[in-house]
Each structure stands twice: as structure tokens, then as C-alpha cells.
Design a protein around this motif. Sequence first.
Motif, PDB file in Angstrom:
ATOM      1  N   GLY A 161       0.776  -1.241   0.000  1.00  0.00           N
ATOM      2  CA  GLY A 161       0.000   0.000   0.000  1.00  0.00           C
ATOM      3  C   GLY A 161       0.803   1.285   0.000  1.00  0.00           C
ATOM      4  N   HIS A 162       1.965   1.288   0.609  1.00  0.00           N
ATOM      5  CA  HIS A 162       2.744   2.527   0.729  1.00  0.00           C
ATOM      6  C   HIS A 162       3.944   2.575  -0.219  1.00  0.00           C
ATOM      7  N   ASP A 163       4.041   1.590  -1.080  1.00  0.00           N
ATOM      8  CA  ASP A 163       5.162   1.575  -2.014  1.00  0.00           C
ATOM      9  C   ASP A 163       4.891   2.528  -3.170  1.00  0.00           C
ATOM     10  N   GLU A 164       5.917   3.242  -3.628  1.00  0.00           N
ATOM     11  CA  GLU A 164       5.720   4.235  -4.688  1.00  0.00           C
ATOM     12  C   GLU A 164       5.312   3.610  -6.026  1.00  0.00           C
ATOM     13  N   PHE A 165       5.608   2.337  -6.205  1.00  0.00           N
ATOM     14  CA  PHE A 165       5.247   1.672  -7.449  1.00  0.00           C
ATOM     15  C   PHE A 165       3.980   0.808  -7.307  1.00  0.00           C
ATOM     16  N   ALA A 166       3.265   0.986  -6.211  1.00  0.00           N
ATOM     17  CA  ALA A 166       2.124   0.124  -5.899  1.00  0.00           C
ATOM     18  C   ALA A 166       1.066   0.132  -6.999  1.00  0.00           C
ATOM     19  N   LEU A 167       0.642   1.323  -7.443  1.00  0.00           N
ATOM     20  CA  LEU A 167      -0.428   1.410  -8.434  1.00  0.00           C
ATOM     21  C   LEU A 167      -0.037   0.764  -9.754  1.00  0.00           C
ATOM     22  N   LYS A 168       1.195   1.013 -10.175  1.00  0.00           N
ATOM     23  CA  LYS A 168       1.669   0.431 -11.427  1.00  0.00           C
ATOM     24  C   LYS A 168       1.724  -1.089 -11.314  1.00  0.00           C
ATOM     25  N   ALA A 169       2.178  -1.574 -10.163  1.00  0.00           N
ATOM     26  CA  ALA A 169       2.255  -3.016  -9.944  1.00  0.00           C
ATOM     27  C   ALA A 169       0.854  -3.640  -9.962  1.00  0.00           C
ATOM     28  N   LEU A 170      -0.112  -2.940  -9.379  1.00  0.00           N
ATOM     29  CA  LEU A 170      -1.478  -3.446  -9.340  1.00  0.00           C
ATOM     30  C   LEU A 170      -2.080  -3.562 -10.740  1.00  0.00           C
ATOM     31  N   LEU A 171      -1.776  -2.584 -11.597  1.00  0.00           N
ATOM     32  CA  LEU A 171      -2.290  -2.629 -12.967  1.00  0.00           C
ATOM     33  C   LEU A 171      -1.729  -3.816 -13.739  1.00  0.00           C
ATOM     34  N   VAL A 172      -0.421  -4.046 -13.555  1.00  0.00           N
ATOM     35  CA  VAL A 172       0.214  -5.189 -14.226  1.00  0.00           C
ATOM     36  C   VAL A 172      -0.361  -6.496 -13.676  1.00  0.00           C
ATOM     37  N   ALA A 173      -0.537  -6.533 -12.350  1.00  0.00           N
ATOM     38  CA  ALA A 173      -1.081  -7.736 -11.709  1.00  0.00           C
ATOM     39  C   ALA A 173      -2.509  -8.010 -12.177  1.00  0.00           C
ATOM     40  N   GLU A 174      -3.291  -6.953 -12.373  1.00  0.00           N
ATOM     41  CA  GLU A 174      -4.674  -7.111 -12.815  1.00  0.00           C
ATOM     42  C   GLU A 174      -4.734  -7.814 -14.172  1.00  0.00           C
ATOM     43  N   GLU A 175      -3.859  -7.402 -15.092  1.00  0.00           N
ATOM     44  CA  GLU A 175      -3.822  -8.028 -16.412  1.00  0.00           C
ATOM     45  C   GLU A 175      -3.465  -9.509 -16.302  1.00  0.00           C
ATOM     46  N   GLU A 176      -2.491  -9.805 -15.448  1.00  0.00           N
ATOM     47  CA  GLU A 176      -2.046 -11.187 -15.278  1.00  0.00           C
ATOM     48  C   GLU A 176      -3.157 -12.037 -14.650  1.00  0.00           C
ATOM     49  N   ILE A 177      -3.848 -11.480 -13.651  1.00  0.00           N
ATOM     50  CA  ILE A 177      -4.926 -12.215 -12.975  1.00  0.00           C
ATOM     51  C   ILE A 177      -6.065 -12.498 -13.948  1.00  0.00           C
TER      52      ILE A 177
END
Length: 349
Positions: free
Chosen positions: A73-89
Amino acid sequence: MKTLLKNAREQKGLKTREVAQLLGIDQALISKFESGTRKPTRDQVLKLAALLEIDLETIMVAWLKEKILYEIGHDEFALKALLVAEEEIRYQSKSAKKKVSPTLQKILDEIDSLKKKLDSFRAFDSSRITQALELEYTFESNRIEGNTMTLRETDLVINEGLTISGKSMREHLEVINHQEAIAYIKDLMKKNAPINEREVLSIHNLILRGIHPEDAGRYRKIQVMIQGSSHIPSQPLLVAKEIEDFFIWFETNKNNLHPIVLAAEMHERLVTIHPFIDGNGRTSRLVMNLILLQHGYIIANIKGDYESKMQYYQALETAQTKNNNDDFLLFIAKMEKESLERYLSIIGQ
């Protein structure tokens, strides 16, 4: 998450001590889950959902959200990581979705076409036709299990209250009980009641009422064997856990599978567990048909003649011993298609 757990527990009228005892964990952990100072494991979340009757999707989304926020939640790359993870999921979810055979898919498409036709002629529904078909369902479902009542005799017992000479008290009770169980699942359907352990036990209680009073609505306490099958159900001590897993599977998959596949899967999984000393087949078929009714289909009536019964048993045997239920899913789909075609022909469509 913490509010969700506390509200659900209070709605059920349970104390944290009682929840802890039922789940077999420390009371302090329940308090920490509700205060948010401790996160439950996935297994604990599943058990809490079943015990407190919380929608599995709701509680899992809340649990995963908190897990994600805690981890990144507090990582500066969190949102970008979530977007990539969403595609993979999304990709993995699509790949993991249960694939059906081309033959089954063809029948499912035909069933849905028939259902659309049925939906457009619901005004032609007749209570007399429905009663006649439910009578046939009781007759056939009992015939599968060895009941020797004819269709006419079944009618006389249910609609005239007569006693048939030469037929046992058990056979009379099987007829009456099954018809009452049909009324029960129809009531559940109308109320849009959730399918849970309590309702399955209630269905079984109706099936065995007056036949095995001490076993009606209760899991078996002895090891059993299925006559004519090489499948050996689990030891009685494992039944409760297998039923818990059964409902977790249902909650996880109920929105992802075609209703026919979902209903057939639930039938096959429940009868494979064989949780009761008697009445497993009838109960499993009623659970299957409850799901079909909830989704706007009609009762799939499996015939009790020798050929149909052997096809049914063989498809079950393959599912239970070879870990492949394709034949069983196909068999149930064919039964539903035949039932729909017959119903439409009766109402003249």
C-alpha cells in the motif's frame, strides 16, 4: 473486514468465545480479527464465512484488499504493480475457467435456446402440468433407489391419500417424503434462500423422516460401501470437513459456471462424499434441481428404468473412480434438455 466479521457474529447471536470453540481456535484471535490487530489466514476466512454465513465473495474481497494494502500500500510503485497484476490475474482466470467439451457446449447452447423459448411462454404455465411432472419426478427418483410403486400408485398415495396393498410402509413414506421435499426446495427457490449446510440437512431430514428418524438430517457415523460401485466414500470422521469443502467450492464457483454444469457438479460432489447412511441419491438430485430452479430451468428428471439407471450409475462411477466427470455433466445436460423439450411439447410450444 473487522466490521464485517463483528456484525455477522452479532447477527448470529454468537459470542467470540462460542465462535472460537466452533472453529477450534483461540478466543483472543477472534477478538484480534475483529479489532483489526491480527489478520486471519485464508483457511480461517473460509471457515468464518461458512460459520457466520457471510457471502464468500464479499469476505474474500475484503480480506484480499487488506492483504494487498498491508503488503504494498505505501510503495511508490504500488499502483503500477497493481495494474500489471490485474492483467495477469485476468489472463490466468480466463485460462483456469473450466472448459467443457464441444459436445457438452452444443447441448448447453440448445438448452439455453429452449429456456429462452420457455421464458417467453411462462404465461402458459399450468399448476396441473407442474404437479404432474413433479409426481413423475418423485416416481422416477424413488424408482432409481428401488421403490416398486408404479406411477399410478404414487399418484394415489400423494393425491388420494390411499394405502397400496402389498407395498411396504417404507415405500409409502418414500413417496410422501419426496413430494414434501420438492415442495421444500420450491419454497427455498421462491425465497431466494442461500444453499447452505442447514438447507441440505433439512432436505435430507425430509427424505428420511419416519424411515430412519435417528439418521434423518444427520451425517453418518459409520463407514459405508456403495452397492455395485468400486468407489469407497471417506471415513465418517472426514465427512464434516468434506462438506465444508463442498460448500466452499460452491461459493467459489457459483457465479463462474453455467448453471447446468454447476448443478451437475454439486450433485456429483455431494453423492461422492456420501454423507448420509441413506438417501444420498435423492438428496443430491434435489440439491441439483434446486439450483436449476433458482436459475429459471426446470427439474431434470432422471428416469428409473434399467437403461437410464445404468447410464446414470456408470457416469457417476467414472467421475468417482477416474476423476473425470465429463460423462456425468453430459448426462445431466441431456436429462435437462429432454425435460425442457417435453415441457414445451406439453404446453403446445
